[in-house]
Every structure is written in structure tokens, then in C-alpha cells.
Design a protein around this motif. Structure first.
Motif: not given
Length: 287
Positions: A93-96, A102-106, A111-114
Motif C-alpha cells: 500500500d505504501k508503494q502504491l 510522488e511518481g516514484i515506483r518501488p 512516472v513521467g508526464p502527464p
């Protein structure tokens, strides 16, 4: 079967997990599945990008299964499958939550735009956990929409780590309206004039001007500051936001997520309009 077991475990333990995940005491945490459903299916409009679209609208039985949302010289952006039928089923859950806010995967990738992380970082802890709870129990869809390709450098992060974001009290207030129009519905992302580094929030908030290209042709995000909104009544604005209909009866163009905004409560719509009327008046496109 594996995903079903994961979902049952996560839903049953999600409230306790929320306190650990968000670093807050259980007494102050009140995420709910109902709230998560309202946000994802309503003002947050996650399916506007993450649900595959056909000629007649969202594809049946493919909710939140991912699709290509933008193709230009800078990137091909693919909105991921965020159902339990994808890799997110293996994320905590924290990672999702971190990927959403924040747009940061595990694995540390960005994660890029948009995806509007400049605004999403303001999603409250309770609302974020509510959205995670909801996403854990949507129907799993086995679909691979592909991977995004970026011809531009992505930042190492979209700012410092987000430790905790307090709940914004609900009500027909400027504060809650700003929260809805910003972090939740990200109205100010699309309706703020874009510069070389993205939306110019500091100087062109709500001034409009960004062009969207799609099967419908070209739509330009209008100025949503009082410069333009002063000519409309609250009832007319409500119809434009929640129904996609202009005062003269003309239908408005995508990609505004009218089907999702239609599910907003009357109070939430009123709070959003109250906030938009408070913005500093600006010329169209920040000219």
C-alpha cells in the motif's frame, strides 16, 4: 486466485496498514472505501486516463486497465493498468500510494508526464489511503497497455519526499475548493498556461491556453480566472463543470472528465466554483 487472495488480505487489513503507511496515529486516520470510490470515480477522474476508450466512450469491463493518453515529439505516455490484474498487485500500500502521490515506483523509476505530481503531492494522507483501498478491490483486468517512451529527461524526483499531508476539512470553503481544484481534480494543471517546464503556477494560474489534440480535434483549455468566469452564474458554471454543457446548450469538448465530475456532490461543486472565483484575474493564456 492469487490476486483475489491479495485483495482480501489488503482490504481487511487496510485500515491498520494506513496508520503504519502514513506515519500517523490510528485515532487520526479515517480512510474509507466509500471515500476512495467517490474520489476515483468522481472528481479525481482516474479513469479518464487509465480506462481504455473506444468510439463510444470507456470500454466495458476494462476499467482502469491502462491506455495510451498522449503521443507527441517529446513522449508517448501510457497510463498504466492500475487494477489488481497488473504489477501493482505486488506493491505494498505504501508503494502504491507513493507512486500516486510522488511518481516514484518501488524500483525507484519515475512516472513521467502527464501525471500532475506537482499537485498530487498535496493529496491528504486519508484521501490517498482511501484511493488505495478502492483500487485494491476493483475488478482485476489482465491487460498490458505497453510502456511509456520519453525523449525528454525525467527528473530524479518531483520534489522532496512527502512525509504527511493533513486532511482538508470538507465544506463549501475556499480552502476545500482549492484542494478539490488542485490536488484532487487537478483543474489548475490543465487550465494553467504552460511554459518550457510545465504549468506556470506562480504567474499564470488558471489563465488557460494549453492545446489538447485528440479524435475530437483540438480543444484549448480556457481561462478559468474571474476574467472569463465573471460572465457566468454559479448555476451556469456548475453545468459547464459537471455536465459539459455551455449556457447556450453547446456541448463542450474532451479531455475534461465530465462523466467523472458529474458525480461530484453539490457542496463539492460549490466549493470548487467558490475557489475559482477567488483566483487573481488574468488575461487569456497569460498574455
Amino acid at each position: 486466485m492469487r490476486n483475489t487472495i491479495i485483495n482480501i488480505f489488503r482490504i481487511s487489513g487496510s485500515f491498520a496498514a494506513a496508520a503504519l503507511f502514513l506515519g500517523i496515529g490510528a485515532a487520526g486516520a479515517e480512510p474509507t472505501l466509500e471515500r476512495g470510490r467517490y474520489l476515483v470515480e468522481g472528481p479525481a477522474g482516474c479513469g479518464n486516463c487509465h480506462t481504455p476508450q473506444g468510439p463510444d466512450g470507456p470500454v466495458a469491463d476494462m476499467g482502469l486497465a491502462g491506455m495510451m493518453v498522449e503521443k507527441n515529439d517529446m513522449f508517448i505516455a501510457i497510463a498504466s493498468n492500475i487494477t489488481p490484474g497488473s504489477r501493482v498487485a505486488d506493491w505494498t500500500d505504501k508503494q502504491l500510494g507513493r507512486a500516486i502521490r510522488e511518481g516514484i515506483r518501488p524500483d525507484g523509476s519515475i512516472v513521467g508526464p502527464p501525471m500532475p505530481f506537482g499537485l498530487y503531492k498535496g493529496i491528504s494522507d486519508d484521501d490517498l489511503m482511501s484511493m488505495v483501498m478502492y483500487l485494491r478491490q476493483v475488478p482485476a483486468v489482465d491487460h498490458d497497455p505497453g510502456q511509456s517512451v520519453y525523449n525528454i529527461p525525467l527528473p530524479p524526483a518531483y520534489g522532496p519526499p512527502v512525509i504527511s499531508v493533513a486532511e482538508v476539512p470538507q465544506g463549501v470553503t475556499l480552502e476545500y475548493g482549492a484542494y478539490l481544484a488542485g490536488p484532487i481534480a487537478h483543474c489548475t494543471e490543465c487550465h494553467t498556461t504552460f511554459g518550457p517546464k510545465g504549468p506556470m503556477f506562480d504567474t499564470h494560474l488558471g489563465a488557460g491556453g494549453f492545446e489538447f489534440h485528440g479524435p475530437w480535434g483540438v480543444s484549448i483549455a480556457p481561462n478559468i480566472t474571474p476574467t472569463r468566469l465573471a460572465q457566468y452564474s454559479d448555476t451556469e458554471l456548475d453545468g459547464m463543470i459537471r455536465k459539459g454543457v455551455q449556457p447556450d446548450g453547446a456541448r463542450m469538448l474532451p479531455p475534461m472528465p465530465y462523466g467523472y465530475l458529474a458525480k461530484m456532490t453539490d457542496d463539492d461543486a460549490a466549493a470548487m466554483i467558490l475557489y475559482l472565483r477567488s483566483l487573481p484575474p488574468l488575461p487569456d493564456g497569460g498574455q
